[in-house]
Design a protein around this motif. Structure first.
Motif, PDB file in Angstrom:
ATOM      1  N   ALA A   1       0.863  -1.242   0.005  1.00 51.09           N
ATOM      2  CA  ALA A   1       0.162   0.090   0.032  1.00 51.09           C
ATOM      3  C   ALA A   1       0.860   1.231  -0.155  1.00 51.09           C
ATOM      4  CB  ALA A   1      -0.884  -0.081   1.202  1.00 51.09           C
ATOM      5  N   ASN A   2       1.927   1.348   0.660  1.00 49.54           N
ATOM      6  CA  ASN A   2       3.009   2.459   0.634  1.00 49.54           C
ATOM      7  C   ASN A   2       3.660   2.439  -0.668  1.00 49.54           C
ATOM      8  OD1 ASN A   2       4.355   4.428   2.277  1.00 49.54           O
ATOM      9  ND2 ASN A   2       5.990   3.409   2.560  1.00 49.54           N
ATOM     10  N   PHE A   3       3.726   1.528  -1.449  1.00 43.03           N
ATOM     11  CA  PHE A   3       4.193   1.458  -3.000  1.00 43.03           C
ATOM     12  C   PHE A   3       3.680   2.793  -3.712  1.00 43.03           C
ATOM     13  CE2 PHE A   3       4.115   0.522  -7.438  1.00 43.03           C
ATOM     14  CZ  PHE A   3       5.510   0.857  -7.699  1.00 43.03           C
ATOM     15  N   GLN A   4       2.585   3.082  -3.635  1.00 44.70           N
ATOM     16  CA  GLN A   4       1.707   4.124  -4.286  1.00 44.70           C
ATOM     17  C   GLN A   4       2.452   5.343  -3.920  1.00 44.70           C
ATOM     18  OE1 GLN A   4      -2.575   4.146  -4.091  1.00 44.70           O
ATOM     19  NE2 GLN A   4      -2.550   6.359  -5.081  1.00 44.70           N
ATOM     20  N   ALA A   5       2.553   5.613  -2.541  1.00 43.88           N
ATOM     21  CA  ALA A   5       2.803   6.872  -2.237  1.00 43.88           C
ATOM     22  C   ALA A   5       4.565   7.198  -2.574  1.00 43.88           C
ATOM     23  CB  ALA A   5       2.542   7.459  -0.618  1.00 43.88           C
ATOM     24  N   THR A   6       5.331   6.379  -2.648  1.00 43.74           N
ATOM     25  CA  THR A   6       6.540   6.203  -2.767  1.00 43.74           C
ATOM     26  C   THR A   6       6.947   7.058  -4.028  1.00 43.74           C
ATOM     27  OG1 THR A   6       7.115   4.210  -1.852  1.00 43.74           O
ATOM     28  CG2 THR A   6       8.749   5.131  -3.122  1.00 43.74           C
ATOM     29  N   ASN A   7       7.919   8.077  -3.979  1.00 46.76           N
ATOM     30  CA  ASN A   7       8.255   9.009  -5.053  1.00 46.76           C
ATOM     31  C   ASN A   7       9.019   8.226  -6.135  1.00 46.76           C
ATOM     32  OD1 ASN A   7       8.597  11.612  -6.453  1.00 46.76           O
ATOM     33  ND2 ASN A   7      10.664  11.534  -5.546  1.00 46.76           N
TER      34      ASN A   7
END
Length: 220
Positions: free
Chosen positions: A109-115
């Motif tokens: 889920a954190n992958f989407q917010a990763t730059n």
């Protein structure tokens, strides 16, 4: 003959309505402006003369910095926020299954917010444990591309190609002036192994030479 005295009127102009309009226009631009996302790493691109300006479309940006580190960044343009999230989830799930990474639901889920991603698969879980807002402080070593038997960029490109199988996807390459050819060759090999033969090189635009065809077209 008596002189006629004209009434004197004040020359002062009430600026209050103009100030209100100025603030309304300023508020509009602040709300409507879309700011450019942060770059994964600082890159000084070579200059070129080009008539093409990249459009904002679904894209995979591959960046090579001056230290020859390779990063990937996905830009998904969707009208539906849920559909956009599903696209990111499809990419990371595909990699998790193919490479047996053992990522948790929270990490994916954190992958989407990763730059941007610039680590080997062995370090991907650790990077995705860090909140996206704090990842800029993490020193990423780059995606391995030099070893033809362990070119991990091949898997990132493959996951992107699968996720966008029925949609147009731009492949963007952005390399620093000081990056070395072997790294660039590794990136091209990763694209070629996925049968991606069309990509865009991002450069710094400069003015067309005076008298050239492009110069005349731009100055009609």
């Amino acid at each position: 003959m008596p002189s006629i005295k004209l009434p004197r009127k004040s020359t002062d102009t009430d600026m209050t309505p103009f100030v209100d309009i100025a603030f309304l226009i300023l508020s509009f631009f602040i709300m409507a402006t879309k700011f450019k996302p942060a770059e994964p790493v600082p890159v000084t691109t070579p200059n070129s003369v080009s008539a093409d300006i990249l459009k904002e479309e679904n894209s995979l940006l591959i960046t090579i910095d001056k230290d020859n580190r390779v990063f990937v960044k996905f830009n998904v343009i969707e009208g539906d926020k849920e559909a956009m999230q599903q696209k990111y989830l499809q990419i990371i799930k595909s990699l998790n299954d193919a490479r047996n990474l053992g990522l948790t639901s929270a990490q994916m889920a954190n992958f989407q917010a990763t730059n941007a991603i610039g680590v080997p698969f062995s370090s991907l879980g650790g990077l995705l444990n860090v909140p996206a807002a704090e990842q800029a402080a993490v020193r990423q070593q780059g995606i391995p591309v030099l070893d033809s038997l362990n070119n991990e960029l091949v898997w990132w490109v493959g996951a992107a190609k699968t996720a966008f199988a029925n949609q147009k996807l731009l492949y963007l390459l952005k390399g620093d002036n000081d990056s070395k050819y072997p790294t660039f060759e590794g990136v091209i090999n990763a694209l070629r192994r996925n049968e991606v033969f069309k990509y865009n090189l991002i450069t710094s635009q400069e003015a067309a030479p005076a008298g050239s065809e492009l110069y005349l077209e731009r100055n009609k």
